[in-house]
Design an enzyme around this catalytic site. Structure first.
Site, PDB file in Angstrom:
ATOM      1  N   LYS A 266       1.991   0.374   1.921  1.00 34.08           N
ATOM      2  CA  LYS A 266       1.496  -0.549   0.937  1.00 34.08           C
ATOM      3  C   LYS A 266       0.190  -0.156   0.223  1.00 34.08           C
ATOM      4  CE  LYS A 266      -0.719  -2.876   4.872  1.00 34.08           C
ATOM      5  NZ  LYS A 266      -0.673  -3.721   6.068  1.00 34.08           N
TER       6      LYS A 266
ATOM      7  N   ARG B 270      -1.415 -15.386  11.145  1.00 29.72           N
ATOM      8  CA  ARG B 270      -1.069 -14.962   9.574  1.00 29.72           C
ATOM      9  C   ARG B 270       0.145 -15.427   9.602  1.00 29.72           C
ATOM     10  NH1 ARG B 270      -2.700  -8.910   7.769  1.00 29.72           N
ATOM     11  NH2 ARG B 270      -0.694  -8.521   8.525  1.00 29.72           N
TER      12      ARG B 270
ATOM     13  N   TYR C 182     -30.394   2.634 -13.327  1.00 24.77           N
ATOM     14  CA  TYR C 182     -30.739   1.160 -13.422  1.00 24.77           C
ATOM     15  C   TYR C 182     -31.624   0.670 -12.433  1.00 24.77           C
ATOM     16  CZ  TYR C 182     -26.578   0.859 -16.721  1.00 24.77           C
ATOM     17  OH  TYR C 182     -25.645   1.252 -17.816  1.00 24.77           O
TER      18      TYR C 182
ATOM     19  N   MET D 148     -21.503   2.461 -13.411  1.00 28.66           N
ATOM     20  CA  MET D 148     -19.890   2.227 -13.368  1.00 28.66           C
ATOM     21  C   MET D 148     -19.091   3.548 -13.558  1.00 28.66           C
ATOM     22  SD  MET D 148     -17.920  -0.297 -16.173  1.00 28.66           S
ATOM     23  CE  MET D 148     -18.563  -1.664 -15.674  1.00 28.66           C
TER      24      MET D 148
HETATM   25  C1  LIG Z   1      -0.707  -3.040   7.258  1.00 27.04           C
HETATM   26  C2  LIG Z   1       0.021  -3.157   8.282  1.00 27.04           C
HETATM   27  C3  LIG Z   1       0.451  -2.442   9.210  1.00 27.04           C
HETATM   28  C4  LIG Z   1      -0.217  -1.030   9.248  1.00 27.04           C
HETATM   29  O1  LIG Z   1      -1.391  -1.210   9.865  1.00 27.04           O
HETATM   30  P1  LIG Z   1      -2.659   0.018  10.210  1.00 27.04           P
HETATM   31  O2  LIG Z   1      -3.496  -0.610  10.897  1.00 27.04           O
HETATM   32  O3  LIG Z   1      -2.851   0.521   8.921  1.00 27.04           O
HETATM   33  O4  LIG Z   1      -1.805   0.998  11.023  1.00 27.04           O
HETATM   34  C5  LIG Z   1       1.309  -2.679  10.047  1.00 27.04           C
HETATM   35  N1  LIG Z   1       1.898  -3.959  10.119  1.00 27.04           N
HETATM   36  C6  LIG Z   1       1.642  -4.783   9.413  1.00 27.04           C
HETATM   37  C7  LIG Z   1       2.525  -5.969   9.509  1.00 27.04           C
HETATM   38  C8  LIG Z   1       0.871  -4.660   8.397  1.00 27.04           C
HETATM   39  O5  LIG Z   1       0.390  -5.518   7.357  1.00 27.04           O
END
Ligand SMILES: *Cc1c(COP(=O)(O)O)cnc(C)c1O
Length: 395
Positions: A57, A158, A287, A335
């Protein structure tokens, strides 16, 4: 003569440092050899019955999703995890055929159509969402059931259905046409803590939910619970799949987990010196004049700044590597540019490469070093690098 858009390579950096004016001003270097090594280390660490899902992701934690996906699949991962439908489509368009689990929530018709069209696997978090999926797939008369992953909330608060309702939820989904249960999973809130109490309680709740499901005569096809930290912390949390993000990229979720396996950082952050000048004692820099030269010094301007993902809050507080030596950043990070005190490097040249994160000789600066200074975690540092920085793959 070097072309304007020539991408730097390791050999190129070593040979052409001093006159590489026309190359990238700054870039993220991705070591595919290290990536492959980490995946192999993880696969060896797992029992043969446990599959590795590489979590890619957020553009593979800033590393570049398609290239990372190709490499991890070649190296032993069998699943990919993403957060959103567009992230999954990007992988499919990049030619990735492996199963892709969407870890985030999906609800809309567009999302469901895309999931069916691109052969993606959604997470189901609630009975309501399951019904929307089933109705939508029925409306388009989808030809085969789509694999869905049931998400239970065992204490993260969550996504997911409360673990105590696991039995009812799974039974509902099982009865719906067009959906086929591919796995049941949950996510841990404190797996990186040295104190396993909360993690063990979540594990106990997960087990209890599974027992509830089995008591209804339903055999869960596949179970998963572990992120990187839980994978490194405790093999009893591995189940059928582990969902590993951070460790794939060569970082440890916590210091106490560093002994489990050996990992190599995959990402390096590099930029070039664009100008060098001598400033007199008392001269103020950048700056707000937050740095005043205590004595005459050689100042180097570097073509990278906070719009590239170097946090401004690191101003006057980091070092970078040049020719294997540590050099201090001075003045406010701007920046697009930042300044260094390069007085200690003899005969330094404009065009030379500066390593902001990575390794040179025996010196190393890691995302953990930045995270500590910023009171955050390495995950946030890695996915903070902007798309203005090209991702350059090296072996
Ligand atoms: C992002 C995520 C992971 C991976 O987490 P890491 O700590 O980077 O290994 C695993 N499961 C879910 C549901 C996630 O959202």
């Amino acid at each position: 003569m070097l072309s304007h858009n020539q991408t730097p390579s390791v050999a190129f950096n070593q040979q052409c440092d001093t006159y590489a004016w026309f190359s990238q001003r700054a870039w993220v270097e991705i070591d595919l050899g290290a990536l492959s090594y980490n995946v192999q280390q993880l696969v060896q660490f797992l029992s043969p019955d446990t599959q590795l899902m590489a979590v890619v992701k957020a553009d593979a934690y800033g590393h570049g999703a398609v290239t990372v996906a190709q490499t991890v699949l070649e190296s032993g991962a069998s699943w990919l995890g993403v957060a959103t439908v567009p992230e999954a489509i990007q992988l499919r368009e990049g030619g990735i055929k492996a199963p892709i689990l969407i870890l985030g929530a999906t609800h809309t018709l567009e999302q469901i159509h895309a999931i069916a069209h691109w052969n993606l696997q959604p997470t189901l978090c609630s009975p309501k969402q399951a019904l929307v999926f089933s109705d939508t797939l029925e409306a388009i008369k989808h030809d085969s059931p789509i694999p869905v992953h049931i998400k239970l909330d065992t204490g993260m608060s969550r996504l997911g259905t409360n673990w105590q309702q696991a039995g009812e939820f799974v039974q509902l989904v099982q009865r719906l046409p067009y959906l086929s249960i591919a796995s049941i999973y949950s996510h841990l809130a404190t797996a990186d803590s040295p104190d396993p109490t909360v993690m063990n309680e979540q594990h106990r709740r997960f087990e209890e939910a599974i027992a509830q499901i089995k008591a209804m005569g339903i055999e869960p096809p596949c179970l998963h619970l572990a992120n990187s930290a839980a994978t490194l912390a405790d093999p009893k949390l591995h189940y059928d799949i582990v969902r590993v993000g951070l460790a794939v990229y060569g970082l440890y979720p916590a210091p106490h987990l560093q002994n489990a396996i050996n990992l190599k950082p995959v990402l390096q952050l590099k930029a070039r010196i664009t100008q060098i000048k001598t400033i007199a004692a008392g001269t103020a820099v950048s700056y707000g004049h937050q740095f005043i030269a205590p004595h005459e010094l050689r100042l180097a301007v570097v073509g990278i700044g906070y719009a590239d993902g170097v946090p401004r809050n690191l101003s006057n507080n980091i070092q970078v590597l040049i020719r294997g030596q540590r050099v201090s950043q001075i003045g406010t990070i701007t920046m697009d540019q930042l300044m260094l005190d390069v007085s200690a490097i003899p005969n330094i040249q404009e065009g030379e490469v500066v390593t902001l994160l990575g390794e040179q000789g025996s010196e190393q600066i890691s995302a953990d070093d930045w995270a500590e200074k910023l009171n955050t975690i390495s995950w946030e540092i890695l996915c903070g690098f902007k798309h203005r920085l090209p991702r350059v793959a090296v072996m």
